[in-house]
Enzyme design. Structure first.
Site, short mmCIF file in Angstrom:
data_model
loop_
_atom_site.label_atom_id
_atom_site.label_comp_id
_atom_site.label_asym_id
_atom_site.label_seq_id
_atom_site.Cartn_x
_atom_site.Cartn_y
_atom_site.Cartn_z
N LYS A 219 0.87 -1.20 0.00
CA LYS A 219 0.00 0.00 0.00
C LYS A 219 0.89 1.23 0.00
O LYS A 219 1.97 1.21 0.58
CB LYS A 219 -0.89 0.02 1.25
CG LYS A 219 -2.12 0.86 1.09
CD LYS A 219 -3.13 0.12 0.27
CE LYS A 219 -4.39 0.89 0.03
NZ LYS A 219 -5.40 0.03 -0.62
P1 NAD Z 1 -12.64 7.67 -3.89
O1 NAD Z 1 -11.66 8.68 -3.43
O2 NAD Z 1 -12.95 7.55 -5.33
O3 NAD Z 1 -14.04 7.88 -3.11
C1 NAD Z 1 -14.13 7.95 -1.71
C2 NAD Z 1 -15.53 8.39 -1.32
O4 NAD Z 1 -15.62 8.36 0.12
C3 NAD Z 1 -15.86 9.83 -1.74
O5 NAD Z 1 -17.21 9.91 -2.12
C4 NAD Z 1 -15.61 10.62 -0.45
O6 NAD Z 1 -16.39 11.82 -0.39
C5 NAD Z 1 -16.08 9.62 0.59
N1 NAD Z 1 -15.47 9.88 1.92
C6 NAD Z 1 -14.20 10.22 2.18
N2 NAD Z 1 -14.04 10.40 3.50
C7 NAD Z 1 -15.24 10.16 4.07
C8 NAD Z 1 -15.72 10.20 5.40
N3 NAD Z 1 -14.93 10.57 6.42
N4 NAD Z 1 -17.03 9.85 5.62
C9 NAD Z 1 -17.85 9.53 4.59
N5 NAD Z 1 -17.45 9.51 3.31
C10 NAD Z 1 -16.17 9.82 3.06
O7 NAD Z 1 -12.09 6.27 -3.29
P2 NAD Z 1 -12.48 4.80 -3.78
O8 NAD Z 1 -11.46 4.34 -4.75
O9 NAD Z 1 -13.93 4.77 -4.11
O10 NAD Z 1 -12.20 3.98 -2.43
C11 NAD Z 1 -13.17 3.90 -1.40
C12 NAD Z 1 -12.79 2.75 -0.47
O11 NAD Z 1 -12.73 1.53 -1.22
C13 NAD Z 1 -11.43 2.87 0.21
O12 NAD Z 1 -11.50 2.29 1.49
C14 NAD Z 1 -10.53 2.03 -0.67
O13 NAD Z 1 -9.39 1.56 0.02
C15 NAD Z 1 -11.47 0.91 -1.03
N6 NAD Z 1 -11.11 0.16 -2.24
C16 NAD Z 1 -10.96 0.81 -3.44
C17 NAD Z 1 -10.65 0.06 -4.57
C18 NAD Z 1 -10.56 0.70 -5.94
O14 NAD Z 1 -10.43 -0.04 -6.92
N7 NAD Z 1 -10.67 2.00 -6.08
C19 NAD Z 1 -10.44 -1.32 -4.47
C20 NAD Z 1 -10.61 -1.95 -3.24
C21 NAD Z 1 -10.95 -1.18 -2.14
#
Ligand code: NAD
Length: 419
Positions: A108
């Protein structure tokens, strides 16, 4: 709203210890090995900002384990990250790759910054300099990056370009989740959310439930949450609530998802436009009465403090680490069925693996081929975890962790300890 700053590292280690109880043949020393990361890189680097000042950023790349294959893991841009969070998330990546049985280890990375207040030019300079600083430690055969919180295909393109400039030739396999024009894979952008839907369909079938008309509440509206909202809605589910960092919107009859996401894009808020729904906080979103709750924002959202108030039948963890171990116990008592992050959101790493394979072999698979392969891998992983959960009489998180750790320890046993 919970801050997300619970001790994720403590949670991940606790999960290892719970799983280890069901793996009695693990040598204590080998257990100790997987509780530690292999390498933790911290870099500090200057960036000239648009106003002419110089700002020093702190960046991380933590490589947990590469016993089964090259390190693989996302890159986060977020003001709240620290080394412990990186360590925990890299560990979860190792389990995830092993659970879906793709030949990767876990890593990570991140830069402590707030991308929302930075200009595109500042973001580009910061991304390129971070890539430069960690470049001795990454590569398509050693450590491959991907998008995560606060990063996107454009960021991946800058990383790919910077790394390629250093090598003197294009190296598309250094990142996954890049734009299609640079060797990105069909379906990668949607992969994590698509995986959530695939797993939800499988789980719903087990519970005698249908996705069609199921009421779904989604926390987070980024790559994972926003795409999941679109896909669940397209599959016939009623998305009754969605939120982002500023709060959310609720409609018991189901939201017009396309309109709600457009409103967020235009106004950075769900409720400023003409959307049919009521404003809710993130805490209220978690407590929404629904069939499926999808936490898809950040860690530590479902805690001992609020788990008792949840009114869903099933939780599909889109985010990494959204539920604390203490909350797990409460959910179990409430008979809420939970599909853990390391299985539920593994669609991202599976399609990343497809992208990497296509880059190395110069193949181009169609979207249809990608989704067929993704379904097959996730179905198999889901069924293996379910079988283990029934056999050992444990929850799905523990079963998934047992499966993942078991595979890593067996691979380590076969490789032996060098020298
Ligand atoms: P992103 O940055 O595209 O979106 C994150 C979302 O969460 C946004 O809408 C933001 O406003 C919201 N957010 C941020 N802080 C917040 C809070 N304190 N309370 C409520 N909402 C909040 O990120 P993403 O890629 O969608 O990732 C989201 C989660 O999924 C993370 O935990 C990430 O590790 C996990 N994840 C992502 C992927 C991927 O392919 N992008 C894969 C596996 C896991």
């Amino acid at each position: 709203m919970n801050s997300g700053k619970a001790n994720l590292a403590g949670m991940a280690l606790k999960q290892v210890e719970i799983a280890a109880r069901y793996l009695p043949r693990i040598e204590p020393g080998m257990l100790e090995k997987i509780k530690h990361t292999k390498r933790e890189i911290i870099v500090h680097f200057p960036v000239r900002m648009d106003d002419g000042s110089v700002q020093v950023f702190e960046g991380y790349r933590v490589q947990h384990n590469d016993t089964r294959g090259a390190f693989k893991g996302g890159l986060r841009f977020h003001p709240g990250i620290d080394l412990d969070e990186m360590k925990a998330l890299s560990m979860l990546m190792t389990w995830k790759a092993a659970i879906v049985n793709v030949p990767f280890g876990g890593a990570k990375g991140g830069v402590k910054c707030d991308p929302r207040v930075m200009s595109p030019r500042e973001l580009e300079k910061m991304t390129r300099r971070y890539t430069w600083e960690i470049s001795p430690f990454i590569g398509p055969e050693t450590d491959i990056l991907a998008p995560d919180l606060g990063t996107n295909p454009q960021v991946m393109a800058w990383i790919m370009d910077t790394f390629s400039m250093k090598k003197g030739h294009p190296v598309p396999g250094i990142v996954t989740g890049k734009p299609l024009e640079l060797g990105g894979s069909q379906g990668r952008l949607e992969a994590t959310a698509r995986g959530l839907l695939v797993v939800a369909e499988r789980a719903a079938r087990l519970m005698g439930m249908a996705i069609k008309d199921a009421r779904v509440a989604i926390q987070g509206a980024g790559n994972v949450g926003g795409t999941a909202a679109r896909l669940f809605s397209r599959a016939g589910a009623r998305v009754v609530a969605i939120s982002d960092i500023n709060g959310g919107i609720y409609n018991s009859r189901g939201l017009d998802v396309a309109k709600a996401l457009q409103c967020k894009q235009d106004n950075d808020c769900f409720t400023k436009g003409e959307i049919d729904g009521d404003e809710i906080s993130n805490e209220e979103l978690l407590q929404t009465e629904c069939d499926i709750l999808v936490p898809a924002a950040i860690e530590n959202q479902i805690t001992e403090g609020n788990a008792g108030t949840l009114r869903c039948r099933m939780i599909i963890e889109g985010a990494n680490g959204p539920t604390t171990p203490a909350a797990d116990a409460v959910l179990k008592q409430k008979d809420i069925y939970l599909i853990p992050d390391i299985l539920a959101n593994a669609g991202g790493i599976v399609v990343s693996y497809f992208e990497w394979v296509q880059n190395l072999q110069e193949l181009l698979w169609s979207e249809d081929e990608i989704y067929q392969r993704l379904r097959k891998i996730l179905f198999r992983a889901f069924d293996e975890v379910t079988a283990l959960s029934e056999k050992q009489q444990v929850d799905m998180r523990t079963a998934a962790t047992i499966l993942g750790i078991g595979r890593i320890v067996e691979a380590a046993r076969l490789r032996g300890i060098f020298p």
